[in-house]
Structure formats: structure tokens, C-alpha cells
Design a protein around this motif. Structure first.
Motif, PDB file in Angstrom:
ATOM      1  N   GLY A 195      31.477  44.320  45.934  1.00 37.84           N
ATOM      2  CA  GLY A 195      30.586  43.314  45.371  1.00 37.84           C
ATOM      3  C   GLY A 195      31.241  42.466  44.304  1.00 37.84           C
ATOM      4  N   CYS A 196      32.560  42.379  44.351  1.00 37.25           N
ATOM      5  CA  CYS A 196      33.280  41.616  43.315  1.00 37.25           C
ATOM      6  C   CYS A 196      33.859  40.338  43.900  1.00 37.25           C
ATOM      7  N   PRO A 197      33.457  39.182  43.351  1.00 40.52           N
ATOM      8  CA  PRO A 197      33.993  37.920  43.872  1.00 40.52           C
ATOM      9  C   PRO A 197      35.501  37.767  43.657  1.00 40.52           C
ATOM     10  N   ALA A 198      36.078  38.560  42.761  1.00 40.22           N
ATOM     11  CA  ALA A 198      37.521  38.451  42.498  1.00 40.22           C
ATOM     12  C   ALA A 198      38.339  39.369  43.395  1.00 40.22           C
ATOM     13  N   GLY A 223      40.518  40.526  46.174  1.00 42.88           N
ATOM     14  CA  GLY A 223      41.429  39.826  47.085  1.00 42.88           C
ATOM     15  C   GLY A 223      42.277  38.767  46.409  1.00 42.88           C
ATOM     16  N   ILE A 224      41.852  38.307  45.234  1.00 43.13           N
ATOM     17  CA  ILE A 224      42.656  37.307  44.529  1.00 43.13           C
ATOM     18  C   ILE A 224      43.923  37.996  44.005  1.00 43.13           C
ATOM     19  N   HIS A 269      41.742  36.494  36.218  1.00 47.37           N
ATOM     20  CA  HIS A 269      40.934  36.061  37.369  1.00 47.37           C
ATOM     21  C   HIS A 269      39.598  36.783  37.411  1.00 47.37           C
ATOM     22  N   THR A 291      36.235  37.756  35.668  1.00 51.39           N
ATOM     23  CA  THR A 291      35.477  37.073  34.616  1.00 51.39           C
ATOM     24  C   THR A 291      34.757  38.067  33.698  1.00 51.39           C
ATOM     25  N   MET A 292      34.977  39.347  33.925  1.00 46.65           N
ATOM     26  CA  MET A 292      34.302  40.408  33.165  1.00 46.65           C
ATOM     27  C   MET A 292      32.779  40.242  33.248  1.00 46.65           C
ATOM     28  N   CYS A 293      32.306  39.945  34.456  1.00 48.24           N
ATOM     29  CA  CYS A 293      30.882  39.656  34.676  1.00 48.24           C
ATOM     30  C   CYS A 293      30.030  40.912  34.680  1.00 48.24           C
ATOM     31  N   MET A 294      30.683  42.086  34.733  1.00 47.73           N
ATOM     32  CA  MET A 294      30.013  43.391  34.663  1.00 47.73           C
ATOM     33  C   MET A 294      29.276  43.800  35.941  1.00 47.73           C
ATOM     34  N   ARG A 295      29.511  43.091  37.047  1.00 51.32           N
ATOM     35  CA  ARG A 295      28.813  43.501  38.258  1.00 51.32           C
ATOM     36  C   ARG A 295      29.366  44.831  38.780  1.00 51.32           C
ATOM     37  N   HIS A 338      27.809  47.616  36.885  1.00 47.38           N
ATOM     38  CA  HIS A 338      26.396  47.624  37.280  1.00 47.38           C
ATOM     39  C   HIS A 338      26.215  48.377  38.604  1.00 47.38           C
TER      40      HIS A 338
END
Lengths: 143, 243
Positions: B42-45, B47-48, B76, B78-82, B85
Motif C-alpha cells: 500500500g505504499c506509493p513509493a 518500486g521507486i 522519495h 514522504t513519511m505519510c505514515m500509511r 497505519h
């Protein structure tokens, strides 16, 4: 609507996400609102956070944002509301970069539009369909 | 498939991981990872730069400190915490990322973030774009005058600056006064409509804090303290930061 990570997941959780939806639905009408999936505390970061917009990695930032762009496009919505500054800049860029060309607006823009007090210079991010809607009365400035 | 075998020496131990563990609040744990992959899925980062949150954490667990603290993925994420979570063990990977950022020599950190942080340290407005107290007060006054003069029904609109004892002290991202000042007006109108008692301050008005993103603790603290003092000096009750 994009759920800002800082406001929702990282601070006040789903209750504030529900508050945001209450406001947005009151403003645009329940029948005009569609959620992206996943949403609220489970929503994805747009990729504008953590300093990414300033860090000099535009390719990586847009690769990160692809998930957000796909999520927005899947709703079929023509407007994405971004109640956060960084989200607005990033999602606006994604809309142009990936060719979705959905409009990306601040929440304050829609609140004032619905109250009939959004001035002519405050409509930068509205699409053509709403650009002239509920235009308040203005007078020429005296020199 | 992994084409290279990672060899781990017997005595290799992650000083980095232990350091991060030591600063985590009670219950924080970096060893409880089940490698389930919920974080990465669930992390948009993911694969980067061929990196993802699970891999990042495993590298820490394996003691690959140097690889971890030099990989640009720290910038890369963003430390969005998902990830935390979603994590069944509540492992604080964003904290690991923050400390990986901190491990970079200051002058090697991304120029845009570094420049924005340093700019904010130059004066008490805390503006990452370098807008001064005078700039801000002028722009707010100028925009307000135009709205009052041209928009029917808004002759009494206010955008108070340095109003002592106001209920709310409002921060504003530098981008608005500097590049699109008309975007401040809808917010003023909403505050006016609801009868909010609010003010801007010439000091500490800028909402952004790039020193935090830079993982420069001292500078981050300085910025927060300057803003806090500005709120207290005006005796405001609530500090509103819209970032």
C-alpha cells in the motif's frame, strides 16, 4: 476529494475525514460527490508531502503520484478537491502530466463559490463549466 | 529474482537500527516485522529506485547501514505514515526514514529542501521563499484594499495583522502572498462570514517548515520556536497552521 495525510491519517483520523465530507457534500450537493478508493485514513499520499515538491526528483515524484492519478481517474470526477497546500500543487501537476485534465481546487474556492462570494480574481483553478457560475457583483475601482 | 546474493558477516549489527529504536516511544519496535508486505503493497513509493518499505526495514535488520543511509529513497518516501497505519505490528518505518535523512551530510541533502530551510532561518517570518515582514504586510493590505473597493458587499472585509488578543493566529503558506495573493481572499471571506476573531502576524506567519523535511532537528526547533513566540507575543489562544 484527496484526504490530506497530515490532517487525516497523521492527526485527527476518520472523524475529520467525515467532517470534510460533510462540508464538501453541503457545498457541491450529495449527488455530485464521489469518493476515491481507498479513502479517509486509508487514502494514499499524493506525493507532494515530506518536501518531495522541492527535493529535485520530479520523475520519482510523478512515479509516486501515478497511483493517486489512477485513483482519481477511476472516479470519473471532473474536479478533485485538495484541502491541503502541497496536495493541491502535486495533484494539479499530476492532472497535467498524465493528461487527465481534471480540475484541482482548494476547498476554500468551492465554499466561497457555493456562498456566491467567489470574486472574479479568485477563480484560477475552476474549469470552464464553473468559471462564470454565481459571479458576485463588482464595481470598477476608483482611481 | 535477486541476481546477487547479499552476504552478511556474522558480527554485523545495525548501529543505525539500534539508534532509531532507542528514540522510539514505548512499545516501538523494529524487530517485530513479520515480512508480510502490507507496508509495501500500500505504499506509493514502492518500486521507486528498486526500494520499498519492507526492503528498507529488512536492510536495517540485516545491518546494511551504509546502503540504507545513502539510498535516495529516504527522499522519495514522504513519511505519510500509511505503512505504519497498515502494519499489524505498528513498526515505525517513517521514523527509520527520517533518521536515514538525518544521516546524510547536511550539504548533500536535496538542494531545494536545503535552500528552503536556510532561507526560512534568515528572518523571523520563517518564509522559505524569503518574504519579509514588510513584503507580507504590504501584500495583505494591497489585496484587501482591492477587494473592499471592487467587490460589492465586502467593504468591511478584514485581514488583521498583529491584532493583539485575537482568538486565532493564522499561518499562511508563502506561495500565496508571493505568487498568487488572490488565493488568500476566499479564506478571509470564510473567516469573516463565521465571525472568527483572527489575525496574521508579521513575525512567524509562514506556514511551511522545510527544516523538518530536511531532518535538521535544531533548525526545525528554531522555526517552531520563532512561530510559537509570535503567537504568544500577540496573546492569541489558538495557532492555526493549515499545512
Amino acid at each position: 476529494m484527496q484526504d490530506p495525510c497530515q490532517l487525516v491519517r497523521k492527526t485527527f483520523g476518520d472523524p475529520v475525514a467525515d467532517d470534510l465530507r460533510f462540508v464538501v457534500k453541503a457545498v457541491v450537493g450529495e449527488e455530485n460527490y464521489i469518493d476515491m478508493t481507498p479513502n479517509k485514513s486509508n487514502n494514499y499520499c499524493c506525493g507532494g508531502g515530506g518536501g518531495f515538491l522541492q527535493s529535485g526528483f520530479p520523475d520519482e515524484r510523478r512515479q509516486y503520484g501515478k497511483l493517486k492519478d489512477d485513483q482519481i481517474k477511476a472516479t470519473g470526477a471532473t474536479y478533485c478537491i485538495t484541502p491541503c497546500h502541497n496536495c493541491h500543487a502535486q495533484v494539479h501537476d499530476l492532472s497535467e502530466h498524465y493528461g487527465g485534465h481534471y480540475n484541482v481546487v482548494h476547498l476554500w474556492t468551492l465554499i466561497c463559490l457555493s456562498m456566491g462570494c467567489l470574486g472574479p480574481n479568485e477563480r484560477t483553478y475552476l474549469g470552464e463549466d464553473l468559471a462564470e457560475l454565481l459571479m458576485p457583483e463588482v464595481r470598477e475601482e476608483e482611481e | 529474482m535477486v541476481d546477487e546474493v547479499v552476504k552478511i558477516g556474522k558480527k554485523r549489527k545495525s548501529a543505525f537500527k539500534d539508534m532509531v529504536k532507542s528514540i522510539l516511544p514505548e512499545g516501538g519496535n523494529l524487530d517485530a516485522c513479520l515480512t508480510c508486505g502490507l507496508c509495501s503493497s500500500g505504499c506509493p513509493a514502492t518500486g521507486i529506485g528498486d526500494m520499498d518499505p519492507r526492503k528498507f526495514l529488512r536492510m536495517a535488520a540485516l545491518g546494511l547501514d551504509e546502503e540504507l543511509t545513502t539510498h535516495p529513497w529516504a527522499w522519495h518516501c514522504t513519511m505519510c505514515m500509511r505503512c505504519i497505519h497498515a502494519c499489524p505490528m505498528k513498526i515505525n518505518i517513517p521514523q527509520l526514514v527520517f533518521n536515514a535523512r538525518k544521516a546524510w551530510p547536511r550539504d548533500k541533502r536535496p538542494k531545494g529542501i536545503l535552500g528552503s530551510c536556510d532561507m526560512a532561518l534568515r528572518n523571523d517570518t520563517c518564509s522559505a521563499m524569503g518574504a519579509t515582514e514588510e513584503d507580507f504586510e504590504f501584500v495583505v493590505g494591497d489585496v484587501l484594499d482591492e477587494v473592499r473597493a471592487t467587490q460589492v458587499g465586502w467593504e468591511d472585509l478584514e485581514a488583521p495583522v498583529n491584532k493583539e488578543g485575537a482568538e486565532f493566529f493564522l499561518n499562511q503558506n508563502s506561495r500565496e502572498p508571493v505568487t498568487e495573493p488572490d488565493e488568500m481572499v476566499p479564506l478571509w471571506k470564510i473567516l469573516h462570514k463565521v465571525g472568527a476573531d483572527w489575525t496574521y502576524g508579521t513575525k512567524g506567519w509562514a506556514a511551511e517548515n522545510y527544516c523538518m523535511f530536511m531532518a535538521d532537528d535544531e533548525a526545525w526547533k528554531h522555526i517552531v520556536e520563532v512561530k510559537k513566540k509570535a503567537v504568544e507575543d500577540l496573546r492569541c489562544k489558538v495557532w492555526l497552521n493549515t499545512e
